[in-house]
Every structure is written in structure tokens, then in C-alpha cells.
Design a protein around this motif. Sequence first.
Motif, short mmCIF file in Angstrom:
data_model
loop_
_atom_site.label_atom_id
_atom_site.label_comp_id
_atom_site.label_asym_id
_atom_site.label_seq_id
_atom_site.Cartn_x
_atom_site.Cartn_y
_atom_site.Cartn_z
N LEU A 230 0.83 -1.21 0.00
CA LEU A 230 0.00 0.00 0.00
C LEU A 230 0.86 1.26 0.00
N MET A 231 1.96 1.22 0.73
CA MET A 231 2.87 2.36 0.72
C MET A 231 3.47 2.55 -0.67
N TRP A 232 3.81 1.45 -1.31
CA TRP A 232 4.34 1.53 -2.68
C TRP A 232 3.32 2.19 -3.60
N SER A 233 2.07 1.74 -3.51
CA SER A 233 1.03 2.32 -4.36
C SER A 233 0.86 3.81 -4.08
N ARG A 234 0.95 4.19 -2.81
CA ARG A 234 0.77 5.60 -2.46
C ARG A 234 1.88 6.48 -3.01
N ILE A 235 3.13 6.03 -2.91
CA ILE A 235 4.23 6.88 -3.35
C ILE A 235 4.41 6.84 -4.87
N VAL A 236 3.77 5.89 -5.52
CA VAL A 236 3.88 5.80 -6.98
C VAL A 236 2.70 6.46 -7.68
N THR A 237 1.50 6.23 -7.18
CA THR A 237 0.29 6.73 -7.85
C THR A 237 -0.42 7.84 -7.08
N GLY A 238 -0.07 8.02 -5.82
CA GLY A 238 -0.76 9.02 -5.01
C GLY A 238 -1.96 8.47 -4.28
N ARG A 239 -2.32 7.22 -4.53
CA ARG A 239 -3.45 6.58 -3.85
C ARG A 239 -3.00 5.25 -3.26
N PHE A 240 -3.70 4.85 -2.20
CA PHE A 240 -3.29 3.63 -1.51
C PHE A 240 -3.69 2.36 -2.26
N TRP A 241 -4.71 2.45 -3.09
CA TRP A 241 -5.13 1.25 -3.81
C TRP A 241 -5.64 1.65 -5.17
N THR A 242 -5.01 1.11 -6.21
CA THR A 242 -5.37 1.51 -7.58
C THR A 242 -5.48 0.30 -8.50
N PHE A 243 -5.89 -0.83 -7.97
CA PHE A 243 -5.91 -2.04 -8.79
C PHE A 243 -6.92 -1.89 -9.93
#
Length: 645
Positions: A47-60
Motif C-alpha cells: 500500500l505504501m508503494w502504491s501511495r508513493i507511486v500513484t498518489g493513492r493507496f489502492w489503484t488495482f
Amino acid sequence: MAETQSEKTPKAVAKSFMTAGPTLHYSHKNVQWCQFLALVVFVLGCLMWSRIVTGRFWTFDPDAVFSPSQWRLDRLVTTGTSIFEYPWQILVLGLLMGLFGIVPPLVSQLMSFRYSVPFILAVVLAAGLPGLAFFLVISSVATACRPLRFRSRIIAILLCTTPQLLYWGIFGSAKAAGPIEWGFSFTPWICAWLSGMAMAGFVLAIGHFTRYRPGLVWIFSTATLVIAATVFDRHVGFDELDYQLYVAKHNPEQAPAFRDHSLTEALDATITSPQAKTHFAGFFFPTDPIPLRAELKRRIQFELAYDRWPSWFVVPDELRYMEAKERLDAQYDRFIAPHRPSWLPRFIYAEFVKKRSESPRMAIALYYKALLSEYSPDVALLDRREVLRFRNDYPLQRSAGLWHRLYRDFGRSPESIEARWRIARHWAGAGRFEQADALAAEAESMIRERLSRLEQSATDDDTIFKPFKPPSDTVITTSKLDDLRRKCAELRSLIGPQNRTDEPSSQRHLAEFVMLNPCTTEYSWHLNRLLEQMGEMDPLRDNVLLAKARLIEDDQGRAARFEEIHHTHPDADGGAEALYRLGLLRIGLWRESPAEDLQRKARLLAEARKTLDDFVAKYPDNLYVERVKKNLAGLPASEDPGRLP
């Protein structure tokens, strides 16, 4: 006897291809509990990876699982918080990617493959890395296979992480970058391999002495995640991340929607549209093409004054600037006033918003938002050229609150210089000339200080680390500072004592003139009304006459009017500016003249040079003199009239 021997001979049992690891020898409940803790920490890392890459915690997105762009990693190192602007991001990405790359095969080795499946699914669903998950399946299966169950577990894990190395090598490079950037784009994945091997080494080394008791994986996963989160918070931060995602890449001055667009084709399509024809017939529009076109443009001008298109107008996508405005404004609001997720406690959200409001990046977000609000169509130009052009150099009342907030909360930021100029315009329009002059003078002082600092900090870096440049602390460039310096000087000159008297009517005329919007269709009417109200000796009269002269479409007529104003008011600031405008106009005529007509070009060049030379001689202290000298330096020699500067 034979039967007895047969009974004593042991039967060979076939060994399974997939094996169970040493951790499964312990209490099943203890194993499951540690497995759960490890999975929770792993999911938090995803979730941290998703946040720092896309700006959101979950983007599946199920549709993106097999998308080539979703498999590539180059976007992670060159966009958002790029490693070339935030070098600490190399360590953050490396630690998290190392965690993703080593935990599933490590769990598969110490327990079994089925225990690694939830971790692989988390990589797909929570981290959005389907490509890595594919290679993790291969790695985890290989780790659990009996042929690769070496006595040295670290060698086995080293060999079984080869698929991850292949993935990082194939999909991890920045393809469109230069050779140096291309090489550095692998650094996060090199860091990932090193951190993953370090984690595996600690787990297996300690496990060797503790007989691989459960708990080591989640303990070291937690340590890795904490280190990554700490480094990110201290050296990058969510303020910088959100700024890069929602603000930095959305400069309204670079938005295609606010470039010049021709309305000719759209008008032609509207005139020939059956639906529009039905509408025109019901409202008594002219039937002849030329009067009809003029009427349509008049009505479009009226509607655009309210930022909308007429209902009957056929609007192509490139002219839908209102939607572009809304999209950009929504991006800025995601930084300025982020939405509170339903799961986030209010006190944490309040603290986050408070911290965000104090971020230095807030000045840029407010600047962009206020500048976007200032964009309005130049409706006066639409009738003459059938071109939709936007201007943002007139301070609208609807944006005043944003500029005041920028000036109040971030008064030392370079962006506040623009706020000072616009607020000064508003104050001058309210008759507060002394306060407006003081604020504009303060802006000029900040501009000089900023330009001096930029000159001192200008250095050339030719080392191998040249691609690494920290992000700029402002979006106010040198050219923007020069433009603001000119605007402040023009405003101070206009509202100076030479253009007003102590009479209330004189001050009222000046205040009204300062706030006239040249983009409106009523601009010329307001100028005529001002001329009627003021006397022949009004000190502002030359400025109003100059403003009217600039509206003349014909170049020759405009040049003659400039020359007349200069001769009539040689000692006034309007007369001096008329000579300056005349020189610029003659330079334009010289550049646009046919290259074959050398005599005409030579004559126009000589006239332009003489006009500018006269300006420098007559007005050596004028605010335009430096610009005139630059123009003179750019003109070719008179004996080579055909050469462009």
C-alpha cells in the motif's frame, strides 16, 4: 523363506517434487500467527508503494494486469518523485522492491509454496505490479522444488531470485533517457537486490541458530518497511509527492486548452449544422452568410463573457476549455484541500491538513489555482480574427481571495511577487494609489533580490551526476521575473503623481482606467467615455489616447496615431510610450516585409532604428529604455537590410 525376506525388505516411498520447509515443524497455530503478521506488514508495504507511486493507496485495475505499461518500471524513476530530483527515492524504492522480491521466495523456502501465494497476490492487488508477480511465481516455485533444496539455503535463495533480476533488467530501465540517465535508472533495482539479499541473509543466518523458528520474516519485513517509511518521510515526504503528482505537472500556462484556437472551422460547422439552422430560423437570425456570421460571433462574445458557449454552437473538443479548467482546478484542490478518506480518523486528518497548509509547495499550488482562475477569453479579438485567445494578465475580482491568501501566508515566496502586483492593481483601482505604489515597489525589490540570487547560484555541472538536480523551489523563472518587473514599473508609472491631481475626479478617472479590461467588447466604449469626462489638460489624457491608438487594426493608421500622440505629449509618460510602441511597430513591419523588396526593408529598418535611437536619446531614464537597447542590439546593420536578427 522367500516370503519372509520379501516382508523384511522396506518399500521405497516416492518423494514429492515440492517440499515443506523447516518452519512448518513448529506449532501450527504459531506458524499461522507469524504468517499473518508477515502478510500484514507485506500488504502495508504494498500500500505504501502504491501511495508513493500513484498518489493513492489502492489503484488495482483488472484491465491493466496485462498492459505492457503496467509491467514497466521506468515511469517510477522518471515521473512523480523522480530519482533524479529526489535521490533518496532510490533507497525507498529499493527497500520496498527488495521486500517484494525476497519475502515470497523466502516464505516458500522456509514453509511451502502455498504460503507464498497470498504475498504474490498482494503484489498484484495492492502494489499494482503484475509483472513482478509473474516472476515471483517462478521464483517461489523454484525455491520450493526439491532439486533446488541445497544444504546452503542462502545459495538456493540466491539462485532462485534470478527471475526477479531478469524482470528488473528487462523492465526497469528508462528507455527514453540518455545514456547516463539510463544507467542510473537501474540503481533502485540494484538497491532492491542488495537489500533483499541482506534481509534473506539475516533471516537465514539467525534461523540457522534458532532452528528456523517462525517470526523472523515478519520482524525483518517490519524493520525494512520502517526504514523505507522513515527515509521517505524525512527526505521526500507526502507534500513533495502530492505536489509532483497534482501541481507540478499541471501548469495552466502550458495547458493546450489555453493556447490560441481558430474558430473558423467551428463557425462553418455551426452555420451548416441542421440543428443550428432550425434554431436560427426560430429566433429570426439573418439568413445571408455574412450577416449571420457576424451575428453568431456577437452572441458568442456575449456568452464567453460568462465562460460558456451558446447552446447552438458546435463545440469541438479543443475548444472545451471550461472542462480543462475544472480538471486542473480539481488537481490543485487535491493538494490544497485533500479529501479525507472514510477510514482516516478526523484528528489525524486535521493534523495532516495543518501540516499541508504550512508546506512551502502550497505557495505554488495557490499561484497556479489563482492564475487558472484569471484565464478568460479575449472576446474583443474574436470578432476581428475569429481566434479564441486567453489572457491572464488582468486581475479579476474572483481571484482576489487566492492572491491575498498567497500574499498573507507565503509573503516571502517568489510566487507572492505576482500576488503583490495583482493586489496593487486592485488597490489602485480602489483609489489607494500610495499603498499600491508601495506594494509594487516591494515587489520590485524582491525581484532584484531574486535575480541577484539566481545569478550567484548559476553553475554548470559536467560530472557524471549532472542528471541529479534538486527540484526547483519556485515556478517563477527569470523571464517571468523580468515580465513582472516590467508590469510593476508600468503600474507605478501609471499611478504616479504625474498622472493625477488632488481633484477627486482626476483620481476617480485614474482608478477607473487602471481597472479597465482590454479583453472586453466594452473597452473602447469605456475609453471614449473617459475622454469625454476629462478635460484637455487632464494629466491622464495621453495614456487614454494611447490605449485607444493601440486598438487600431491598420498598421499604418496605428503608426500615424502613435507618432501624433508623441508629438502632442512629448513630456508625458504616454507620449514616451507612444514613441516606444512606434519603434516596436516599425520593427514588426520590417520583419514582415517581403525579402525581395530590399529597398523597402532598408527604409523600414532605418525608420525603426531612428525611432529607437530617438527614444534612448530623449528618455534615458524611461522604464522601457533597457528593452529598447536590447532591440537595437538585435537589429542588423543597415548595409545588410535583408538579414533577420
